[in-house]
Write an enzyme that holds these catalytic residues in place. Structure first.
Site, short mmCIF file in Angstrom:
data_model
loop_
_atom_site.label_atom_id
_atom_site.label_comp_id
_atom_site.label_asym_id
_atom_site.label_seq_id
_atom_site.Cartn_x
_atom_site.Cartn_y
_atom_site.Cartn_z
N ASN A 21 1.00 -1.06 0.18
CA ASN A 21 0.05 0.13 0.06
C ASN A 21 0.73 1.17 0.10
OD1 ASN A 21 -1.56 2.39 0.86
ND2 ASN A 21 -2.97 0.78 1.96
N ALA A 22 1.02 1.91 -1.34
CA ALA A 22 1.90 3.19 -1.10
C ALA A 22 1.26 4.15 -0.23
CB ALA A 22 1.64 3.56 -2.53
N HIS A 23 0.06 4.21 -0.05
CA HIS A 23 -0.57 5.19 0.95
C HIS A 23 0.26 5.05 2.29
CE1 HIS A 23 -2.66 7.90 3.37
NE2 HIS A 23 -3.14 6.88 4.29
N ASP A 84 0.50 -4.09 12.41
CA ASP A 84 -0.70 -4.63 12.69
C ASP A 84 -1.49 -4.40 13.48
OD1 ASP A 84 -1.49 -7.62 11.59
OD2 ASP A 84 -2.05 -7.80 14.03
N SER A 85 -2.96 -4.41 13.28
CA SER A 85 -3.83 -3.75 13.50
C SER A 85 -5.20 -4.41 13.61
CB SER A 85 -4.08 -2.32 13.17
OG SER A 85 -4.45 -2.30 11.53
N GLY A 167 -12.62 -2.17 5.89
CA GLY A 167 -12.63 -2.76 7.19
C GLY A 167 -13.70 -2.43 7.85
N LYS A 190 -8.88 11.03 9.11
CA LYS A 190 -8.59 9.87 9.70
C LYS A 190 -7.19 9.82 10.09
CE LYS A 190 -8.71 4.83 8.67
NZ LYS A 190 -9.24 3.94 7.53
#
Length: 207
Positions: A21-23, A84-85, A167, A190
């Site tokens: 994920n580039a973001h 990790d989330s 998600g 966010k």
């Protein structure tokens, strides 16, 4: 995603981020780069097509470390970052927790995961719908391991709202943005309150 040649990177300055994920790379770099002058952050996906490691840890930290060590090993670079989330719901004893992405049985099926969350929370009163997104971020430098942890407190809504995010975002109402779900926030909004933001700041303070 553009591909880079690992041999062209300075192994002492390159930091591989275990993501495609580039973001996410931009978000991580924005917070960690000031504490790591001269570092160059690159996504694992930019360096090749590597197999996903088996995330069999029992905590967010353990799974983040598994991903960071795997990225380090696959690329041969000295430094790697991984996170990790997941969502931890008090009324469900902390579930889905580390199983957030595959809670309904199929990895990454957001719709199924959200349907299960609504079903499990259907009879839970508003006062008991507290929850939080948690993130653990790990930076490995050779054998050294540094970690950062962060939370975004809120509660579980009764119906999904919003078109942004992914998600459980459509069902999560952060305390920092009353009346709006995470999926109703812009990316900029966010990022300012997210669990990963807080975890990265926690990590940056240790660099």
């Amino acid at each position: 995603m553009a591909h880079l040649n690992i041999s062209e990177l300075d192994p002492e300055r390159a930091v591989v981020v275990a993501t495609g994920n580039a973001h996410k790379v931009v978000e991580i770099e924005a917070i960690l780069a000031p504490a790591m002058p001269g570092a160059r952050f690159v996504a694992l996906g930019e360096l090749g097509d590597f197999p996903d490691p088996v995330e069999d840890g029992e905590t967010f930290f353990e799974n983040a470390l598994i991903k960071a060590r795997a990225a380090q090993k696959e690329t041969g670079l000295v430094m790697a970052v991984a996170d990790d989330s997941g969502l931890c719901v008090d009324a469900l004893g902390g579930e889905p927790g580390i199983y957030s992405a595959r809670w309904a049985g199929e990895h990454g099926n957001d719709a199924a995961n959200n349907e299960r969350l609504m079903r499990e929370m259907a009879n839970v009163p508003d006062a008991e719908r507290t929850a939080r997104f948690h993130s653990s971020v790990v930076l490995v430098r050779g054998e050294e391991v540094l970690r950062g942890d962060g939370d975004c407190e809120g509660r579980v809504g009764r119906e999904p709202r919003g078109e942004h995010g992914f998600g459980y975002d459509p069902l999560f109402l952060p305390d920092d943005t009353p009346g709006r779900t995470m999926a109703e926030l812009t990316l900029e909004e966010k990022n300012l309150i997210s669990h990963r933001f807080h975890a990265l700041e926690n990590l940056a303070a240790k660099l």
